[in-house]
Scaffold this motif. Structure first.
Motif, PDB file in Angstrom:
ATOM      1  N   GLY A  96      -9.871  14.706   3.467  1.00  0.00           N
ATOM      2  CA  GLY A  96     -10.733  15.546   4.314  1.00  0.00           C
ATOM      3  C   GLY A  96     -12.128  15.748   3.753  1.00  0.00           C
ATOM      4  N   ILE A  97     -12.301  15.608   2.425  1.00  0.00           N
ATOM      5  CA  ILE A  97     -13.643  15.804   1.846  1.00  0.00           C
ATOM      6  C   ILE A  97     -14.221  14.497   1.293  1.00  0.00           C
ATOM      7  N   ALA A  98     -13.514  13.396   1.491  1.00  0.00           N
ATOM      8  CA  ALA A  98     -13.935  12.119   0.883  1.00  0.00           C
ATOM      9  C   ALA A  98     -15.120  11.491   1.610  1.00  0.00           C
ATOM     10  N   SER A  99     -15.962  10.795   0.828  1.00  0.00           N
ATOM     11  CA  SER A  99     -16.991   9.955   1.449  1.00  0.00           C
ATOM     12  C   SER A  99     -16.348   8.628   1.836  1.00  0.00           C
ATOM     13  N   ARG A 100     -15.394   8.206   1.006  1.00  0.00           N
ATOM     14  CA  ARG A 100     -14.685   6.966   1.342  1.00  0.00           C
ATOM     15  C   ARG A 100     -13.297   6.988   0.722  1.00  0.00           C
ATOM     16  N   VAL A 101     -12.418   6.218   1.337  1.00  0.00           N
ATOM     17  CA  VAL A 101     -11.035   6.134   0.853  1.00  0.00           C
ATOM     18  C   VAL A 101     -10.755   4.669   0.539  1.00  0.00           C
ATOM     19  N   LEU A 102     -10.330   4.459  -0.696  1.00  0.00           N
ATOM     20  CA  LEU A 102     -10.046   3.107  -1.170  1.00  0.00           C
ATOM     21  C   LEU A 102      -8.533   2.921  -1.164  1.00  0.00           C
ATOM     22  N   VAL A 103      -8.071   1.867  -0.493  1.00  0.00           N
ATOM     23  CA  VAL A 103      -6.628   1.706  -0.273  1.00  0.00           C
ATOM     24  C   VAL A 103      -6.126   0.403  -0.903  1.00  0.00           C
ATOM     25  N   PRO A 104      -5.491   0.492  -2.073  1.00  0.00           N
ATOM     26  CA  PRO A 104      -4.927  -0.734  -2.652  1.00  0.00           C
ATOM     27  C   PRO A 104      -3.654  -1.134  -1.923  1.00  0.00           C
ATOM     28  N   VAL A 105      -3.554  -2.408  -1.565  1.00  0.00           N
ATOM     29  CA  VAL A 105      -2.388  -2.869  -0.803  1.00  0.00           C
ATOM     30  C   VAL A 105      -1.793  -4.102  -1.472  1.00  0.00           C
ATOM     31  N   PRO A 106      -0.581  -3.990  -2.011  1.00  0.00           N
ATOM     32  CA  PRO A 106       0.072  -5.180  -2.554  1.00  0.00           C
ATOM     33  C   PRO A 106       0.408  -6.168  -1.433  1.00  0.00           C
ATOM     34  N   PRO A 107       0.522  -7.442  -1.767  1.00  0.00           N
ATOM     35  CA  PRO A 107       0.710  -8.441  -0.713  1.00  0.00           C
ATOM     36  C   PRO A 107       2.132  -8.497  -0.176  1.00  0.00           C
ATOM     37  N   SER A 108       2.441  -7.638   0.779  1.00  0.00           N
ATOM     38  CA  SER A 108       3.753  -7.706   1.428  1.00  0.00           C
ATOM     39  C   SER A 108       3.667  -7.025   2.790  1.00  0.00           C
ATOM     40  N   GLN A 109       4.568  -7.398   3.675  1.00  0.00           N
ATOM     41  CA  GLN A 109       4.574  -6.808   5.021  1.00  0.00           C
ATOM     42  C   GLN A 109       4.864  -5.301   4.975  1.00  0.00           C
ATOM     43  N   PRO A 110       5.850  -4.850   4.192  1.00  0.00           N
ATOM     44  CA  PRO A 110       6.073  -3.393   4.132  1.00  0.00           C
ATOM     45  C   PRO A 110       4.824  -2.627   3.682  1.00  0.00           C
ATOM     46  N   ASP A 111       4.030  -3.238   2.821  1.00  0.00           N
ATOM     47  CA  ASP A 111       2.801  -2.561   2.386  1.00  0.00           C
ATOM     48  C   ASP A 111       1.767  -2.496   3.505  1.00  0.00           C
ATOM     49  N   VAL A 112       1.761  -3.516   4.357  1.00  0.00           N
ATOM     50  CA  VAL A 112       0.858  -3.479   5.524  1.00  0.00           C
ATOM     51  C   VAL A 112       1.332  -2.393   6.489  1.00  0.00           C
ATOM     52  N   TRP A 113       2.641  -2.324   6.712  1.00  0.00           N
ATOM     53  CA  TRP A 113       3.174  -1.273   7.591  1.00  0.00           C
ATOM     54  C   TRP A 113       2.827   0.114   7.054  1.00  0.00           C
ATOM     55  N   ALA A 114       2.992   0.263   5.745  1.00  0.00           N
ATOM     56  CA  ALA A 114       2.696   1.565   5.128  1.00  0.00           C
ATOM     57  C   ALA A 114       1.215   1.905   5.293  1.00  0.00           C
ATOM     58  N   THR A 115       0.365   0.891   5.225  1.00  0.00           N
ATOM     59  CA  THR A 115      -1.078   1.127   5.388  1.00  0.00           C
ATOM     60  C   THR A 115      -1.370   1.580   6.811  1.00  0.00           C
ATOM     61  N   GLN A 116      -0.656   0.979   7.761  1.00  0.00           N
ATOM     62  CA  GLN A 116      -0.819   1.371   9.163  1.00  0.00           C
ATOM     63  C   GLN A 116      -0.460   2.850   9.346  1.00  0.00           C
ATOM     64  N   ARG A 117       0.648   3.243   8.732  1.00  0.00           N
ATOM     65  CA  ARG A 117       1.054   4.655   8.812  1.00  0.00           C
ATOM     66  C   ARG A 117       0.040   5.553   8.103  1.00  0.00           C
ATOM     67  N   PHE A 118      -0.496   5.023   7.013  1.00  0.00           N
ATOM     68  CA  PHE A 118      -1.488   5.790   6.261  1.00  0.00           C
ATOM     69  C   PHE A 118      -2.715   6.088   7.136  1.00  0.00           C
ATOM     70  N   LEU A 119      -3.092   5.149   7.990  1.00  0.00           N
ATOM     71  CA  LEU A 119      -4.252   5.369   8.868  1.00  0.00           C
ATOM     72  C   LEU A 119      -4.016   6.554   9.805  1.00  0.00           C
ATOM     73  N   ALA A 120      -2.760   6.705  10.232  1.00  0.00           N
ATOM     74  CA  ALA A 120      -2.431   7.851  11.097  1.00  0.00           C
ATOM     75  C   ALA A 120      -2.604   9.150  10.309  1.00  0.00           C
ATOM     76  N   LEU A 121      -2.226   9.097   9.031  1.00  0.00           N
ATOM     77  CA  LEU A 121      -2.385  10.286   8.184  1.00  0.00           C
ATOM     78  C   LEU A 121      -3.872  10.619   7.971  1.00  0.00           C
ATOM     79  N   VAL A 122      -4.687   9.577   7.832  1.00  0.00           N
ATOM     80  CA  VAL A 122      -6.141   9.802   7.694  1.00  0.00           C
ATOM     81  C   VAL A 122      -6.663  10.494   8.948  1.00  0.00           C
ATOM     82  N   ASP A 123      -6.200  10.034  10.111  1.00  0.00           N
ATOM     83  CA  ASP A 123      -6.627  10.664  11.372  1.00  0.00           C
ATOM     84  C   ASP A 123      -6.273  12.149  11.373  1.00  0.00           C
TER      85      ASP A 123
END
Ligand SMILES: Nc1ncnc2c1ncn2[C@@H]1O[C@H](COP(=O)(O)OP(=O)(O)OP(=O)(O)O)[C@@H](O)[C@H]1O
Ligand SMILES: [Mg+2]
Length: 223
Positions: A96-123
């Motif tokens: 909520g107070i960040a200028s930017r959010v850096l998201v490390p993502v290991p190379p796997s499909q579950p990590d991409v799914w988790a990133t997608q869910r993370f975007l909802a949390l950012v919203d």
């Protein structure tokens, strides 16, 4: 600038990246404070090793959320915040107070799914604010070093399809030195200057902080 390093999955490299970025900035004379808002307190532990070993520059790490708000009003340099999924409330507050959010993502499909869910949390964290929405930057961490392995490319492609997130082309590859260096309280470029990990990290950090120049001093163990 406040950079929060976060995502929902454990073990994706948040603390490793926050630690190495902190030292990278310090060695360039850039005042930086780190906030460890994860109950595991990895950054506090590694800063303590540096202190005990007399390694310079020291790393300034806080774990107190209250002082985050206080620091923001006067800290002249960079702020890095490491948050884990163990404390979703802290994660949302930091985002909520960040200028930017850096998201490390290991190379796997579950990590991409988790990133997608993370975007909802950012919203959720940002709410309806559009002006002060943090910039979202994802990158592949622990990328495969063998060019025949396709997962890193596939992960990057999948991340590019996600809305509202920029994918950095600079990857950090799977290198044993990350684990070894951190256990000694050292950044990868301190433990082994000139290593592949060191030059990859330098390219990555330079992309994040394009206005910051060359390192000012080498590390030393206190004498
Ligand atoms: N690029 C890399 N190459 C090799 N090992 C890595 C790399 N990045 C992180 N690691 C290793 O992966 C493990 C998890 O990293 P780290 O603790 O930074 O993740 P994290 O996202 O902070 O985890 P947590 O969610 O538990 O806080 C550590 O052993 C670390 O050394
Ligand atoms: Mg961590």
């Amino acid at each position: 600038m406040i950079t929060v390093i976060a995502n929902l999955k454990g073990g994706s490299g948040k603390s490793t990246v926050a630690f190495n970025l902190g030292i990278w900035l310090e060695t360039r004379g850039q005042p930086v404070v780190l906030y460890d808002l994860d109950p595991q307190c990895t950054l506090l532990d590694v800063a303590e090793i540096r202190r005990e070993e007399g390694i310079t520059p020291p790393l300034q790490v806080y774990s107190d959320k209250e002082s985050l708000a206080r620091h923001l009003s006067y800290h002249p340099g960079e702020v890095l915040v490491d948050v884990g999924a163990a404390s979703i409330e802290s994660m949302k507050e930091a985002i909520g107070i960040a200028s930017r959010v850096l998201v490390p993502v290991p190379p796997s499909q579950p990590d991409v799914w988790a990133t997608q869910r993370f975007l909802a949390l950012v919203d959720e964290a940002v709410g309806s604010r559009t002006k002060s929405r943090p910039e979202l930057l994802a990158f592949v961490n622990r990328a495969d070093t063998h060019h025949a392995v396709r997962e890193s490319d596939e992960t990057e492609e999948a991340l590019r399809m996600l809305p509202g997130i920029t994918v950095l082309p600079q990857r950090l590859y799977q290198r044993t030195i990350y684990r070894r260096s951190m256990s000694e309280g050292l950044a990868v470029f301190e433990l082994w200057k000139g290593s592949k990990a060191a030059s990859e990290f330098d390219a990555f950090a330079s992309a994040l902080y394009p206005d910051i120049g060359k390192p000012r001093k080498a590390r030393s163990r206190g004498d």
